[in-house]
Write an enzyme that holds these catalytic residues in place. Structure first.
Site, short mmCIF file in Angstrom:
data_model
loop_
_atom_site.label_atom_id
_atom_site.label_comp_id
_atom_site.label_asym_id
_atom_site.label_seq_id
_atom_site.Cartn_x
_atom_site.Cartn_y
_atom_site.Cartn_z
N ASP A 1 10.75 6.10 14.74
CA ASP A 1 10.53 7.52 14.42
C ASP A 1 10.98 8.35 15.61
O ASP A 1 10.52 8.13 16.73
CB ASP A 1 9.04 7.75 14.14
CG ASP A 1 8.73 9.20 13.79
OD1 ASP A 1 9.67 10.01 13.71
OD2 ASP A 1 7.54 9.53 13.60
N ASP B 1 11.52 12.38 16.80
CA ASP B 1 11.29 13.79 16.49
C ASP B 1 12.13 14.67 17.42
O ASP B 1 12.12 14.47 18.64
CB ASP B 1 9.82 14.16 16.66
CG ASP B 1 8.94 13.53 15.59
OD1 ASP B 1 9.48 13.20 14.51
OD2 ASP B 1 7.73 13.36 15.83
N GLU C 1 0.83 -1.21 0.00
CA GLU C 1 0.00 0.00 0.00
C GLU C 1 0.86 1.25 0.00
O GLU C 1 1.81 1.38 0.77
CB GLU C 1 -0.91 0.05 1.23
CG GLU C 1 -1.74 1.33 1.30
CD GLU C 1 -2.41 1.57 2.63
OE1 GLU C 1 -3.21 2.53 2.72
OE2 GLU C 1 -2.13 0.83 3.60
#
Length: 349
Positions: free
Chosen positions: A137, A139, A69
């Site tokens: 991830d 940040d 996807e």
């Protein structure tokens, strides 16, 4: 690609999402069209996501890439999920036509996601995610409580090394402790870094296994209102944590972060560190010493190093050995430097 994640297990969810924060002021879509027209590496991108499952490799699963996807965020916040492509040429045509502001890479499903409704009508629940890279991830905005030069998505040469430390810690452990080899580190596009672990066995991990790996790295805990977010328990540090502290974190904290962020340069910053000490008497003792420093000959350039040495000497002295305060020095270093992971991204297929 892109900063906002869509929950991987959500099959037919909302088809629009807020993307204003991902589009910087002054963004010009014409430049994006030039990028997609002349620079986007369609062939390499497609080859990466196929992992050898193409017509060039005998015995491969030629349906593999068509079950991957991709999601597009278009202009005016239009969000398209369940895009799938059988060739790099097909991918290129679609991207050039739609000019997505953002592309999200989703899982490989059991069937072509573009044909999911046909399988749903059959009554068989066969449309499920079966494979996805192990993703981390990080940040820079999650470090706003320990950096004083920037905030939010802003970065500079004084605070970006925090991301370098993340890469050093995780990359070393993923290779040495877990045996992964195919690791891709990329700039997130806005405010941090993403790590994609692409080994075959990493892509096939269950949610429970991903959660276990994420927990292995988890040290920084607690909500926004929790003063102490790192607690290192046990008589000795886990070998991974001990190695991280000795080889990377301690030197980075003392040689760079201490000075670049001026961690002891004001009453407020000193108090923030004192709040990490569980013994109020010891914290008060240090506070009195630092108040005395203000009237001493210690220069502004040396005050951070001097106060840090006083803190270490006080906490690691023999009289505090039985109070469990010796570990507090390590906890302070971990609080300011250890990777702060987005646990939800790590744990989902």
């Amino acid at each position: 690609m892109g900063d906002e994640r869509v929950e991987a297990m959500e099959i037919d969810g909302q088809q629009r999402q807020e993307v204003a924060a991902a589009v910087p002021d002054g963004f010009n879509a014409d430049y994006l069209r030039i990028y997609y027209g002349k620079l986007f590496p369609y062939g390499d991108f497609f080859k990466w996501l196929a992992y050898g499952n193409d017509a060039k490799h005998p015995g491969c699963d030629q349906s593999y890439i068509g079950r991957r996807e991709l999601s597009f965020t278009l202009e005016n916040d239009i969000y398209l999920r369940f895009q799938s492509f059988d060739s790099a040429a097909e991918l290129e045509t679609s991207i050039k036509e739609k000019c997505p502001f953002k592309i999200d890479i989703g899982p490989v499903y059991s069937v072509d996601p573009a044909k999911r409704h046909a399988y749903a009508q059959s009554g068989n629940n066969v449309f499920v995610p079966v494979e996805r890279e192990l993703i981390f991830d990080i940040d820079i905005s999650d470090y706003d409580d320990v950096r004083y030069c920037c905030s939010g998505a802003d970065t500079c040469l004084d605070c970006w090394p925090l991301m370098t430390i993340v890469i050093k810690i995780l990359d070393t452990s993923l290779r040495g402790d877990f045996g992964f080899n195919h690791i891709l580190w990329v700039y997130s596009g806005r405010r941090g870094v993403h790590c994609w672990v692409c080994d075959s066995r990493a892509r096939k991990l269950s949610n429970e296994q991903r959660s276990a790996i994420a927990d292995y790295f988890r040290v920084y805990k607690g909500g926004e209102n929790s003063l102490k977010k790192v607690s290192l328990t046990g008589p000795v540090l886990h070998p991974f944590l001990a190695r991280s502290y000795t080889d990377v974190l301690k030197c980075f904290f003392e040689d760079k972060l201490l000075h670049s962020q001026q961690l002891f340069a004001s009453e407020e910053r000193c108090q923030k560190i004192l709040e990490l000490i569980p013994d109020e008497n010891v914290a008060s003792e240090l506070h009195d010493k630092w108040q005395g420093n203000r009237r001493s000959s210690i220069s502004k350039e040396d005050v951070n190093a001097a106060r840090w040495e006083q803190l270490k000497t006080t906490l690691q002295s023999g009289k505090h050995k039985t109070q469990g305060l010796r570990r507090c020095v390590e906890e302070i270093v971990f609080s300011y430097t250890y990777p702060r992971l987005d646990m939800e991204v790590c744990q989902s297929t």
